[in-house]
Structures are given as C-alpha cells and as structure tokens.
Design an enzyme around this catalytic site. Sequence first.
Site, short mmCIF file in Angstrom:
data_model
loop_
_atom_site.label_atom_id
_atom_site.label_comp_id
_atom_site.label_asym_id
_atom_site.label_seq_id
_atom_site.Cartn_x
_atom_site.Cartn_y
_atom_site.Cartn_z
N MET A 9 -9.08 7.78 0.26
CA MET A 9 -9.87 8.11 1.34
C MET A 9 -10.48 9.49 1.31
O MET A 9 -9.81 10.47 0.84
CB MET A 9 -9.13 8.11 2.66
CG MET A 9 -8.25 6.82 2.93
SD MET A 9 -7.62 6.72 4.37
CE MET A 9 -6.65 5.22 4.19
N MET A 39 -11.03 -6.68 5.16
CA MET A 39 -10.25 -5.47 6.12
C MET A 39 -9.96 -6.48 7.32
O MET A 39 -10.82 -6.77 8.31
CB MET A 39 -11.01 -4.33 6.27
CG MET A 39 -11.60 -3.44 4.99
SD MET A 39 -9.82 -2.76 4.33
CE MET A 39 -9.19 -1.86 5.43
N HIS A 91 -1.18 -1.27 -4.28
CA HIS A 91 -2.26 -1.19 -3.48
C HIS A 91 -2.47 0.58 -3.32
O HIS A 91 -1.67 1.07 -2.91
CB HIS A 91 -2.39 -1.80 -2.32
CG HIS A 91 -3.71 -1.84 -1.56
ND1 HIS A 91 -4.88 -2.44 -1.98
CD2 HIS A 91 -4.14 -0.93 -0.62
CE1 HIS A 91 -5.85 -2.11 -1.21
NE2 HIS A 91 -5.47 -1.60 -0.15
N ASP A 110 -6.37 -6.85 4.04
CA ASP A 110 -5.68 -5.50 4.08
C ASP A 110 -5.63 -5.24 5.50
O ASP A 110 -6.84 -4.83 6.23
CB ASP A 110 -6.50 -4.64 3.10
CG ASP A 110 -5.89 -3.12 3.17
OD1 ASP A 110 -4.76 -2.94 3.56
OD2 ASP A 110 -6.67 -2.45 2.41
N HIS A 127 -8.49 0.84 -3.89
CA HIS A 127 -9.29 0.58 -3.06
C HIS A 127 -9.96 1.88 -2.47
O HIS A 127 -9.32 2.77 -1.93
CB HIS A 127 -8.44 0.13 -1.62
CG HIS A 127 -9.14 -0.07 -0.35
ND1 HIS A 127 -8.39 -0.49 0.86
CD2 HIS A 127 -10.64 0.04 0.09
CE1 HIS A 127 -9.39 -0.52 1.69
NE2 HIS A 127 -10.63 -0.30 1.31
N MET A 154 -12.28 4.14 -0.48
CA MET A 154 -12.96 4.32 0.90
C MET A 154 -13.89 5.68 0.77
O MET A 154 -13.29 6.59 1.38
CB MET A 154 -11.95 4.24 1.86
CG MET A 154 -11.45 2.75 2.14
SD MET A 154 -9.84 2.69 3.05
CE MET A 154 -8.74 2.95 1.78
N SER A 199 0.85 -1.40 0.02
CA SER A 199 -0.03 -0.03 -0.01
C SER A 199 0.92 1.26 0.02
O SER A 199 1.65 1.56 0.84
CB SER A 199 -0.92 -0.07 1.27
OG SER A 199 -1.40 1.23 1.39
N ASP A 227 -4.76 3.55 -2.06
CA ASP A 227 -5.84 3.82 -0.92
C ASP A 227 -6.39 5.16 -1.21
O ASP A 227 -5.63 6.08 -0.91
CB ASP A 227 -5.37 3.49 0.41
CG ASP A 227 -5.06 2.13 0.95
OD1 ASP A 227 -6.13 1.35 0.83
OD2 ASP A 227 -4.14 1.86 1.26
C1 DX5 Z 1 -6.45 1.02 5.78
C2 DX5 Z 1 -5.98 0.93 4.27
C3 DX5 Z 1 -4.83 -0.21 4.21
C4 DX5 Z 1 -3.55 0.35 4.89
C5 DX5 Z 1 -2.67 -0.94 5.24
O1 DX5 Z 1 -7.49 1.73 5.41
O2 DX5 Z 1 -6.96 0.33 3.40
O3 DX5 Z 1 -4.47 -0.45 2.75
O4 DX5 Z 1 -2.68 1.35 4.24
O5 DX5 Z 1 -1.64 -0.48 6.19
P1 DX5 Z 1 -0.89 -1.34 7.03
O6 DX5 Z 1 -0.42 -2.89 6.21
O7 DX5 Z 1 0.04 -0.81 7.79
O8 DX5 Z 1 -2.04 -1.97 8.00
ZN ZN Z 2 -6.59 -0.56 1.40
#
Ligand code: DX5
Ligand code: ZN
Length: 229
Positions: free
Chosen positions: A36, A136, A32, A178, A65, A67, A7, A34
């Site tokens: 948000m 998750m 990956h 994840d 991903h 969110m 990620s 992310d």
């Molecule tokens: C959390 C993200 C993850 C996160 C994982 O909301 O979706 O992808 O970055 O990070 P680690 O591996 O540090 O838990």
């Molecule tokens: Zn993620």
Amino acid sequence: MHVIAPSILSANFAKLGEEVQNVIASGADWIHFDVMDNHYVPNLTIGPLVCEAIRPLTTAPIDVHLMVKPVDRIVPDFAKAGADIITFHPEGSEHVDRTLALIKDSGCQAGLVFNPATPLDYMDWVMDKLDLVLLMSVNPGFGGQKFIPATLEKLRAARAKTDAYFERTGRRIRIEVDGGVKVDNIAEIARAGADAFVAGSAVYGAGKDADPHRYDSVIAALRAELAKT
Ligand code: DX5
Ligand code: ZN
C-alpha cells in the site's frame, strides 16, 4: 486445488520472518503480500526490500497485491525481489494491457484486482494475459474488515467468464478472494467460484496468543470447511 494465502498484513512485523515460516509450516500455500502506497489507498505498508528479505525463508509462492498508483515503475523491483505472482488494480494503471505484459515479461504470473464497485469488464479483452483475478470483498487499505456479501454474486459472474474461457482454450484462470474471509464463510465463498482465499486477521489473529505462533488449527479449520464444498 484450493489455495490458502494468509496476508502478512496481520502478522507480527517485529517477527516477520518467523511469522512467514510458521504460517507455511502450519499448512498455508501462498504468502499474500499487501503493498500500500498511501496514495492509491489510505495506508502505507511494505515494499520490495521486505519481499527480498522473506524470499529466502520459504519456497511457497509470494503473491504480491499491489495497491499502488502508478504501477509499472515498481513491477520489475518486485520481480527481482522474488515475487511469483503480481496483481494490481486497473484504476492504478493507465494502460492495463501493457502492465499485464510487463508483469509476464518480468517472469511472474499476472492478475487483475477488482474493488467491490469495479466492473469485471476489465478482464474481457486481456484473458490471455491473466493467470488469476482477485476479487476484493472489502475496500482495499486495511485488514480486519467485514466481508461484503455482494461479492458472492460477483464471484459467480467472474467464474462464468473464466469457465467459458477454459472451455475455449483449456487454460484455467484462478479466482482469488480477499477481505473478511473466515472459517464461517469460506465454504460459501468457494461454492460461489473462488479457488484461492486470502485470510489475514482470521489466520494471524488465531495464533497470536500461542508461543510460538502456530496456525495449524485455524488452517485445518479453513480446509475442513473447503472439504465440504
Ligand atoms: C486489504 C488487503 C487484504 C487484507 C485482508 O486491502 O488487501 O489482503 O489484509 O485482511 P482480512 O483477512 O483481515 O480481511
Ligand atoms: Zn490483499
């Protein structure tokens, strides 16, 4: 068969292009990504512009991903920005089946993401549209959190569903996990049924003091653990 998807949330954003190239050169399979929105989750990260900027730097699949809530408006933007896989949380969409169809029609692989407390039932009637499911193992919003152990049982339940679907149709749906994935728990997670592994802080944290940032040894350690399964 096992996919390692670092990620970039934990990467050095001032050197994001290099970080993407270095992690792939170090043996990672997917990026990956992310997304948000400070609405569905209490944090704000990156959007299609950043996806578009890193797209020319690698041929590795970009695993977006989402969110975000709502989901549909932004899906075509990510498809145009070069996403290969787009996943979203069912709570973020009023019409889960429609959003999955929208992702597929945009030319991407589609997946549903399950928060720790979200039941797996959402996948039952849309299996034909799923390329992967993402479980998750932390609450979404931040990197560096601790793996929630109940995820292992949930992975076994998800795997039973995708195995039964494979028996019926011959089509494999991937299971990705994840949150809090590290060298010391990845084997157990694989044995519970996952075949794609997101790791943010475990990968990017390992290379941050090296110059240039390289991730070969941590990715090799993750693969060595997977080889034991
Ligand atoms: C959390 C993200 C993850 C996160 C994982 O909301 O979706 O992808 O970055 O990070 P680690 O591996 O540090 O838990
Ligand atoms: Zn993620």
